[in-house]
Motif scaffolding. Structure first.
Motif, PDB file in Angstrom:
ATOM      1  N   ALA A  78       0.841  -1.209   0.000  1.00  0.00           N
ATOM      2  CA  ALA A  78       0.000   0.000   0.000  1.00  0.00           C
ATOM      3  C   ALA A  78       0.871   1.252   0.000  1.00  0.00           C
ATOM      4  N   ALA A  79       1.960   1.228   0.750  1.00  0.00           N
ATOM      5  CA  ALA A  79       2.887   2.362   0.780  1.00  0.00           C
ATOM      6  C   ALA A  79       3.530   2.568  -0.586  1.00  0.00           C
ATOM      7  N   CYS A  80       3.905   1.473  -1.255  1.00  0.00           N
ATOM      8  CA  CYS A  80       4.492   1.578  -2.599  1.00  0.00           C
ATOM      9  C   CYS A  80       3.492   2.168  -3.588  1.00  0.00           C
ATOM     10  N   CYS A  81       2.226   1.766  -3.488  1.00  0.00           N
ATOM     11  CA  CYS A  81       1.182   2.353  -4.346  1.00  0.00           C
ATOM     12  C   CYS A  81       1.058   3.852  -4.092  1.00  0.00           C
ATOM     13  N   ALA A  82       1.169   4.253  -2.831  1.00  0.00           N
ATOM     14  CA  ALA A  82       1.105   5.679  -2.496  1.00  0.00           C
ATOM     15  C   ALA A  82       2.279   6.434  -3.119  1.00  0.00           C
ATOM     16  N   ALA A  83       3.462   5.824  -3.100  1.00  0.00           N
ATOM     17  CA  ALA A  83       4.639   6.453  -3.702  1.00  0.00           C
ATOM     18  C   ALA A  83       4.482   6.589  -5.210  1.00  0.00           C
ATOM     19  N   VAL A  84       3.991   5.534  -5.864  1.00  0.00           N
ATOM     20  CA  VAL A  84       3.764   5.588  -7.311  1.00  0.00           C
ATOM     21  C   VAL A  84       2.735   6.659  -7.642  1.00  0.00           C
ATOM     22  N   THR A  85       1.694   6.769  -6.826  1.00  0.00           N
ATOM     23  CA  THR A  85       0.652   7.779  -7.037  1.00  0.00           C
ATOM     24  C   THR A  85       1.244   9.179  -7.086  1.00  0.00           C
ATOM     25  N   GLU A  86       2.137   9.484  -6.157  1.00  0.00           N
ATOM     26  CA  GLU A  86       2.759  10.814  -6.133  1.00  0.00           C
ATOM     27  C   GLU A  86       3.721  10.988  -7.302  1.00  0.00           C
ATOM     28  N   LEU A  87       4.438   9.943  -7.657  1.00  0.00           N
ATOM     29  CA  LEU A  87       5.443  10.046  -8.716  1.00  0.00           C
ATOM     30  C   LEU A  87       4.820  10.277 -10.093  1.00  0.00           C
ATOM     31  N   VAL A  88       3.638   9.680 -10.361  1.00  0.00           N
ATOM     32  CA  VAL A  88       3.058   9.771 -11.703  1.00  0.00           C
ATOM     33  C   VAL A  88       2.429  11.126 -11.990  1.00  0.00           C
ATOM     34  N   LEU A  89       2.477  12.036 -11.035  1.00  0.00           N
ATOM     35  CA  LEU A  89       2.057  13.405 -11.336  1.00  0.00           C
ATOM     36  C   LEU A  89       2.993  14.039 -12.365  1.00  0.00           C
ATOM     37  N   CYS A  92      -7.807  -0.097  -2.196  1.00  0.00           N
ATOM     38  CA  CYS A  92      -8.060   1.351  -2.321  1.00  0.00           C
ATOM     39  C   CYS A  92      -6.822   2.077  -2.850  1.00  0.00           C
ATOM     40  N   TYR A  93      -5.665   1.750  -2.285  1.00  0.00           N
ATOM     41  CA  TYR A  93      -4.418   2.391  -2.729  1.00  0.00           C
ATOM     42  C   TYR A  93      -4.106   2.023  -4.174  1.00  0.00           C
ATOM     43  N   ALA A  94      -4.379   0.757  -4.562  1.00  0.00           N
ATOM     44  CA  ALA A  94      -4.124   0.334  -5.939  1.00  0.00           C
ATOM     45  C   ALA A  94      -5.056   1.057  -6.909  1.00  0.00           C
ATOM     46  N   PHE A  95      -6.349   1.160  -6.558  1.00  0.00           N
ATOM     47  CA  PHE A  95      -7.299   1.890  -7.403  1.00  0.00           C
ATOM     48  C   PHE A  95      -6.856   3.347  -7.575  1.00  0.00           C
ATOM     49  N   ARG A  96      -6.386   3.955  -6.498  1.00  0.00           N
ATOM     50  CA  ARG A  96      -5.972   5.357  -6.589  1.00  0.00           C
ATOM     51  C   ARG A  96      -4.773   5.526  -7.531  1.00  0.00           C
ATOM     52  N   ALA A  97      -3.791   4.635  -7.426  1.00  0.00           N
ATOM     53  CA  ALA A  97      -2.627   4.717  -8.314  1.00  0.00           C
ATOM     54  C   ALA A  97      -3.050   4.555  -9.774  1.00  0.00           C
ATOM     55  N   LEU A  98      -3.950   3.601 -10.052  1.00  0.00           N
ATOM     56  CA  LEU A  98      -4.429   3.392 -11.419  1.00  0.00           C
ATOM     57  C   LEU A  98      -5.236   4.582 -11.915  1.00  0.00           C
ATOM     58  N   ARG A  99      -6.032   5.182 -11.022  1.00  0.00           N
ATOM     59  CA  ARG A  99      -6.854   6.333 -11.433  1.00  0.00           C
ATOM     60  C   ARG A  99      -5.982   7.534 -11.782  1.00  0.00           C
ATOM     61  N   PHE A 100      -4.860   7.715 -11.053  1.00  0.00           N
ATOM     62  CA  PHE A 100      -3.929   8.805 -11.380  1.00  0.00           C
ATOM     63  C   PHE A 100      -3.295   8.554 -12.749  1.00  0.00           C
ATOM     64  N   LEU A 101      -2.953   7.300 -13.031  1.00  0.00           N
ATOM     65  CA  LEU A 101      -2.394   6.966 -14.341  1.00  0.00           C
ATOM     66  C   LEU A 101      -3.429   7.184 -15.453  1.00  0.00           C
ATOM     67  N   PHE A 102      -4.677   6.840 -15.185  1.00  0.00           N
ATOM     68  CA  PHE A 102      -5.744   7.010 -16.162  1.00  0.00           C
ATOM     69  C   PHE A 102      -6.002   8.483 -16.459  1.00  0.00           C
ATOM     70  N   SER A 103      -5.691   9.354 -15.509  1.00  0.00           N
ATOM     71  CA  SER A 103      -5.948  10.781 -15.689  1.00  0.00           C
ATOM     72  C   SER A 103      -5.143  11.365 -16.850  1.00  0.00           C
ATOM     73  N   MET A 104      -4.053  10.693 -17.242  1.00  0.00           N
ATOM     74  CA  MET A 104      -3.282  11.128 -18.398  1.00  0.00           C
ATOM     75  C   MET A 104      -3.837  10.436 -19.644  1.00  0.00           C
ATOM     76  N   GLU A 105      -4.214  11.217 -20.620  1.00  0.00           N
ATOM     77  CA  GLU A 105      -4.931  10.701 -21.788  1.00  0.00           C
ATOM     78  C   GLU A 105      -4.145   9.633 -22.531  1.00  0.00           C
TER      79      GLU A 105
END
Length: 564
Positions: free
Chosen positions: A349-360, A397-410
């Motif tokens: 879950a922590a790794c997913c949180a890190a990926v979420t921030e990085l993919v910005l 939840c953390y995995a869904f959030r990381a995927l949703r951030f990636l999906f935000s980029m067209e």
């Protein structure tokens, strides 16, 4: 019946006796602490004469008074030795009696550290520390410091008493001791600072000092236990902006990333959460990618490494340290496979949180996709009945959030079109772009876990279809055909990758036997020439270096296009 009454009375008598003995020990200890010093002895913890002759503001501002107070410790070598012996006995009595078993409220009522007496204790510890650091690490100073630090750690374990400790300046002494090579002193200081850092006010005072440089040195050079405690302390301190700046200033990113190769779950968890906090800075986020941080995080998420964790807590480590058996405790208490699995979920879950921030960062997001990150993260969504439900739902939840951030980029959205059923995909989109609140993804988890078994199997197959590392379906020339993307009237489109390349390509195979290309061989060859000419113009004028044309020897035409 008389026997039972006799046993009850005996038990009550034993309890009363123990209670009286506990308070007797406390009373004897307090009396010992309050003994008036003779001319041959120097005052220990209670400095009433100093407190009565100075106001609180004078205590902070008057360096001359402090020097005069410290000068009392140098009246004679005999007096100093007597005082050392007396202080050691006090500390041993505090540690060995039932004093710490009494509630924290009694700490306040006894007066040992109430009012200004904590300042005297802090000053004495500072004096011992200066002797220890300035005149060599002698054994009697080491033992004394370990015991004194233990008392500070016990005080810091109680929330209401932490501000006393920092107000007295004891945290500054603890930070000075981070430069020591003596394991027991270092571990004790780290434990005490970690307890203090649990409170925002104390954490802010610690972060105002130059603490990060020493912490990074410990993370780089010291043993596993010291690294684990240091990483946890740094994780708490990273809430403060000045600490993040110091990590950047002292080039802490490569040191932190080097720790991701460790197999200790608690150390990894603390380091990843440090990365989550510092990668909010755009420059640091780029630096993490440059040093290979994205690859390491995804490797942890794959769950292929064998990780371990000990059961020791801060309280247990503190007691073991002062008793001189810290290493035995650290190495002997291992967790069960079930406990390790639960902690592994927390780490993922922590790794997913890190990926979420990085993919910005768009380049970071592209690397996540190129490194098969969508597949790696999506696999964490699949329900597993053997999992701890609470931990599993949080990880989803953390995995869904990381995927949703990636999906935000067209450019990444084509990967998700075949991933979820229609209803779930709509809910996935409705969450919105770049929503950090983890609670926003709980409904998605509920919907996913409520799906029928056949629907879950279909999602699992869809996830496998986006796996970029799966075995090729076939080879066409130098290209490995990975997936069939679709078919039309004139042919089929495949996802391919060249043997020596990293980029993924789209291969379109055109069937030349289609009547639209002509009725005979001459007409088909003419059609192929027209297609080649048209594509050549496109390649040169519209999309340079994006297309390649390859004529197959058979009855098909191959067009290779780089995927986004």
């Amino acid at each position: 019946m008389p026997d039972q009454l006799k046993k009850v009375k005996t038990k009550e008598k034993a309890v009363d006796s123990k209670s009286q003995r506990d308070y007797s020990d406390l009373k004897r200890l307090l009396a010992f602490l309050n003994v008036q010093s003779s001319k041959q002895q120097l005052p220990a913890l209670n400095f009433e004469s100093i407190n009565n002759s100075m106001t609180k503001s004078e205590r902070y501002s008057s360096n001359s008074c402090k020097e005069k107070y410290r000068g009392q410790w140098e009246e004679s070598s005999e007096a100093v030795e007597l005082e050392h012996f007396r202080m050691k006995e006090i500390l041993v009595n505090i540690r060995n009696t039932s004093y710490f078993k009494i509630s924290s409220q009694l700490w306040l009522k006894t007066g040992l550290f109430a009012g200004m007496s904590i300042y005297g204790y802090s000053d004495y510890m500072e004096t011992v520390t200066n002797d220890y650091l300035g005149y060599g690490e002698e054994q009697h100073n080491i033992d004394k410091l370990v015991n004194m630090i233990y008392i500070i750690q016990k005080l810091s374990a109680v929330k209401d008493q932490r501000e006393w400790v920092t107000a007295s300046g004891a945290h500054k002494t603890l930070i000075n001791l981070l430069g020591t090579r003596e394991n027991n002193v270092l571990v004790g200081s780290l434990l005490a600072l970690t307890s203090l850092a649990e409170s925002p006010e104390c954490r802010e005072k610690i972060s105002e000092l130059n603490v990060v440089e020493n912490l990074l040195m410990i993370l780089h050079e010291y043993d596993l236990l010291s690294k684990r405690l240091t990483a946890e302390l740094l994780r708490l301190l990273c809430v403060e902006s000045q600490v993040k700046e110091q990590i950047k200033l002292y080039e802490g990113v490569p040191i932190l990333l080097s720790l991701l190769h460790s197999d200790h779950l608690k150390l990894l968890w603390s380091v990843v959460w440090i990365l989550v906090q510092i990668c909010e800075d755009p420059d640091t986020s780029v630096e993490i990618r440059i040093w290979g941080g994205i690859k390491q995080l995804l490797h942890i998420l794959q769950g292929e490494r064998s990780l371990f964790l000990d059961r020791s807590s801060i309280g247990g480590l503190s007691s073991a340290n002062v008793a001189g058996r810290i290493q035995q405790l650290h190495l002997s208490q291992e967790l069960s496979p079930h406990e390790i699995q639960e902690n592994t979920f927390s780490l993922q879950a922590a790794c997913c949180a890190a990926v979420t921030e990085l993919v910005l960062n768009d380049t970071n997001a592209h690397q996540v996709v190129q490194e098969n990150g969508v597949y790696t993260i999506a696999k964490l969504l699949l329900p597993n009945k053997q999992r701890n439900v609470a931990k599993a739902n949080l990880l989803q939840c953390y995995a869904f959030r990381a995927l949703r951030f990636l999906f935000s980029m067209e450019r990444n959205r084509h990967l998700f079109k075949r991933l979820f059923p229609t209803d779930l995909f709509e809910s996935f989109i409705d969450v919105g772009h770049y929503i950090r609140e983890i609670s926003a993804y709980e409904e998605l988890v509920l919907k996913l876990n409520a799906l029928l078994e056949d629907e879950v199997k279909q999602i699992a197959e869809n996830i496998e279809n986006i796996n970029q590392n799966k075995a090729p379906m076939k080879y066409i020339g130098n290209y490995a055909v990975l997936d069939h993307l679709g078919s039309g009237a004139f042919g089929s489109v495949y996802k391919v990758r060249k043997h020596s390349g990293q980029n993924f390509l789209a291969m379109k195979e055109i069937n030349l036997h289609n009547p639209a290309f002509g009725k005979d061989k001459k007409d088909r060859e003419s059609s192929v020439k027209n297609i080649v000419s048209e594509l050549t113009i496109i390649k040169e004028q519209v999309r340079p270096n994006k297309n390649k044309l390859q004529k197959n020897c058979g009855a098909s035409l191959i067009l290779i296009t780089m995927l986004p």
